[in-house]
Design a protein around this motif. Structure first.
Motif, mmCIF file in Angstrom:
data_model
loop_
_atom_site.group_PDB
_atom_site.id
_atom_site.type_symbol
_atom_site.label_atom_id
_atom_site.label_comp_id
_atom_site.label_asym_id
_atom_site.label_seq_id
_atom_site.Cartn_x
_atom_site.Cartn_y
_atom_site.Cartn_z
ATOM 1 N N UNK A 1 0.962 -0.641 -0.125
ATOM 2 C CA UNK A 1 -0.084 0.029 0.098
ATOM 3 C C UNK A 1 1.431 1.151 0.112
ATOM 4 N N UNK A 2 1.950 0.716 1.077
ATOM 5 C CA UNK A 2 2.846 2.368 0.830
ATOM 6 C C UNK A 2 3.314 2.788 -0.213
ATOM 7 N N UNK A 3 3.808 1.819 -1.315
ATOM 8 C CA UNK A 3 4.167 2.112 -2.873
ATOM 9 C C UNK A 3 3.267 2.320 -3.846
ATOM 10 N N UNK A 4 2.182 1.726 -3.824
ATOM 11 C CA UNK A 4 0.730 3.032 -4.530
ATOM 12 C C UNK A 4 0.989 3.610 -4.148
ATOM 13 N N UNK A 5 0.811 4.278 -3.192
ATOM 14 C CA UNK A 5 0.503 5.618 -2.384
ATOM 15 C C UNK A 5 2.188 6.163 -3.249
ATOM 16 N N UNK A 6 3.124 6.121 -2.885
ATOM 17 C CA UNK A 6 4.501 6.803 -3.568
ATOM 18 C C UNK A 6 4.339 7.087 -4.486
ATOM 19 N N UNK A 7 3.974 6.157 -5.401
ATOM 20 C CA UNK A 7 3.095 6.375 -6.945
ATOM 21 C C UNK A 7 1.824 7.260 -7.259
ATOM 22 N N UNK A 8 1.513 7.196 -6.803
ATOM 23 C CA UNK A 8 0.224 8.407 -6.683
ATOM 24 C C UNK A 8 0.184 9.552 -5.694
ATOM 25 N N UNK A 9 1.422 10.421 -5.316
ATOM 26 C CA UNK A 9 1.321 11.084 -4.605
ATOM 27 C C UNK A 9 1.343 12.348 -5.299
ATOM 28 N N UNK A 10 1.083 13.481 -5.976
ATOM 29 C CA UNK A 10 1.211 14.581 -6.641
ATOM 30 C C UNK A 10 1.718 16.119 -5.735
ATOM 31 N N UNK A 11 1.255 15.783 -5.106
ATOM 32 C CA UNK A 11 1.111 17.885 -4.229
ATOM 33 C C UNK A 11 2.254 17.390 -3.358
ATOM 34 N N UNK A 12 3.021 18.498 -3.141
ATOM 35 C CA UNK A 12 4.396 18.745 -2.263
ATOM 36 C C UNK A 12 3.635 18.224 -0.443
ATOM 37 N N UNK A 13 2.369 18.202 -0.732
ATOM 38 C CA UNK A 13 1.857 17.843 1.371
ATOM 39 C C UNK A 13 2.006 16.213 1.245
ATOM 40 N N UNK A 14 0.876 15.379 -0.181
ATOM 41 C CA UNK A 14 0.462 14.455 -0.137
ATOM 42 C C UNK A 14 2.230 13.544 -0.230
ATOM 43 N N UNK A 15 3.472 13.910 -0.771
ATOM 44 C CA UNK A 15 4.782 13.374 -0.855
ATOM 45 C C UNK A 15 4.886 13.495 0.247
ATOM 46 N N UNK A 16 5.314 14.441 0.941
ATOM 47 C CA UNK A 16 5.510 14.567 2.679
ATOM 48 C C UNK A 16 5.254 12.769 3.311
ATOM 49 N N UNK A 17 3.497 13.113 3.397
ATOM 50 C CA UNK A 17 2.996 12.586 4.132
ATOM 51 C C UNK A 17 3.590 10.820 3.942
#
Length: 486
Positions: A108-124
């Motif tokens: 799930x972490x890998x999927x989230x890492x692929x989907x994050x686009x904004x600065x905030x999303x990448x930080x989280x």
């Protein structure tokens, strides 16, 4: 420990799923979709059953040998478990399989890492990844000894593992500080909306329930939407103007999934706070899913975990697939609790807007007939801004006859703020609805005036013997407050 080269994508993956007695069973099809969303090339699925997980290998020695044999015969690069593994279990399995092992949390972490686009999303996402990695650092560094210096510099030193743990702690601290600033920024935005009395709707629901498609329909937006898990990750807000409600903010949040890793919930708390502060949650549910009830339970469990105590309106989506008809249902009189829609076809969206209007307005929308004199121009402007005027006719004396659709509490508040007697502008059968409510407003106004008088006297701002001076001071203060509100 031997290290392995990790390819960037297109991994040949073997999926492993066990039924563990006394533990909630996972959905195998959802597991497949998660692996596909991560970009894995699924070669096969191996299943099994156990009374309880093996402490060393999770699957037991015999099953581990079976998986190893399959890995060798089919040139498998990656083994994915539909369960949460301990760091020791991952290390032990990698020694046997001689390939990478990823558990459900890592997937799930890998999927989230692929989907994050904004600065905030990448930080989280990075914060959640580092939290997951912190207990697994030992895996890659057992081949290194302690650092050594030259003559006169030798000493116990620091192992590479200790160095990495120290650097990880520093990075985690930096990420938390940045996310705190993000949280403060979002808090300021919410405070500004609350000050302007702009209600917020927040879409929540299981991943792939159709939240982003519904968001695009309601907001006339183009947020990415696809038939896959976690298609959208970053939160999106849009300001809308709905007839009868005026301005409101619609927020699309990250989708939930069963057994969502706690680290992700903590890392995405800044985003999920949009849910905590919303005026109404639209819980989007996939009506066509055979696991509908389990998905509802999973979403409500996460909402409880983050402490969300917000009114919820259930939106049963995808009725174009399930075959249900658009409909609105009330749990209590005039209080809708669920509505059936299709975000794809647009069926039932008018009922959804009606339900939102009733829930936000705290009362059923009614039709009123007003006759406003020329002096009530400010009230007329407010009604136009809310978009509630259905018809208008101008009389010979300049007065305006209006037909409006608005809830009783909302119209009562406007009349009280405008200091207009309902008997002067409404028919008798309609004016009677507002008398008790306006009496409450007047009593509250008297109480506030008394409080202002006490403040003015205590601060020495007026002469206690000069009633005219006091009345002028209170009127000026009320005028300033009114200007700020409008």
């Amino acid at each position: 420990m031997e290290l392995f080269d990790r390819p960037s994508g297109g991994e040949r993956a073997l999926l492993v799923h066990l039924n563990i007695y006394h533990i909630d069973s996972q959905d195998i099809e959802e597991f497949r979709l998660l692996a596909q969303s991560a970009g894995a090339e699924i070669i096969d699925l191996i299943t099994g059953s156990r009374q309880k997980p093996d402490a060393r290998l999770f699957v037991g020695k015999g099953k581990a040998e079976e998986i190893h044999q399959y890995v060798v015969e089919h040139d498998i690069d990656l083994v994915i478990f539909d369960h949460t593994l301990t760091p020791a279990q991952e290390r032990n399995l990698e020694k046997i399989f001689q390939c990478r092992v990823v558990d459900r949390t890592g997937l799930i972490l890998d999927i989230f890492a692929q989907r994050a686009r904004t600065f905030e999303g990448k930080l989280q996402v990075e914060l959640a990844q580092l939290d997951h990695l912190s207990t697994r650092l030992v895996r890659g560094w057992t081949h290194l000894e302690r650092q050594k210096g030259g003559i006169g510099l030798r000493g116990p030193g620091e192992t590479q593992l200790e160095t990495d743990r120290r650097l990880l702690r520093v990075r985690v601290g930096q990420l938390k500080e940045k996310l705190d600033r993000v949280r403060q920024t979002r808090k300021q935005g919410r405070a500004a909306r609350q000050k302007a009395d702009i209600p917020t709707l927040s879409l929540v629901g299981y991943t792939n329930a159709g939240k982003s498609t519904l968001f695009n329909r309601l907001a006339d937006s183009d947020v990415y939407a696809a038939d896959q898990l976690f298609a959208t990750l970053d939160p999106t807000l849009r300001r809308l103007d709905w007839q009868g409600l005026g301005s409101l903010v619609l927020a699309d949040t990250v989708g939930f999934v069963r057994h969502l890793p706690h680290a992700l919930v903590e890392s995405f708390r800044a985003t999920l706070e949009e849910t905590l502060e919303a005026d109404l949650l639209l819980h989007v549910i996939d009506q066509s899913s055979p696991d509908r009830d389990e998905q509802i339970d999973a979403v409500e469990a996460v909402l409880r975990e983050i402490g969300a105590e917000v009114p919820i309106l259930r939106v049963y989506n995808k009725i174009d697939v399930s075959g249900d008809a658009p409909s609105l249902h009330e749990g209590e009189p005039n209080v809708p609790d669920r509505v059936y829609v299709s975000a794809h076809s647009g069926a039932g969206l008018d009922l959804l807007k009606q339900a939102v209007h009733q829930r936000l307005a705290v009362g059923k929308v009614s039709t009123f007939h007003l006759t406003l004199p020329v002096s009530a121009g400010r009230l007329r402007s407010q009604l136009y801004r809310l978009g509630v005027i259905q018809t208008e006719n101008t009389l010979d004396d300049g007065a305006a006859e209006l037909t409006i659709n608005l809830s009783t509490p909302a119209l009562a508040r406007l009349l009280a703020e405008s200091h207009i007697d309902p008997d002067l502008i409404l028919p008798e059968e309609e004016a009677v609805l507002f008398r008790r409510t306006l009496e409450h407003f007047e009593q509250e106004k008297v109480r506030q005036d008394q409080a202002k008088r006490s403040d003015l006297l205590n601060n020495g701002m007026v002469n206690p013997d000069d009633e005219d001076e006091f009345n002028h001071a209170v009127a000026s203060l009320n005028h300033e407050i009114s200007d700020v509100r409008h």
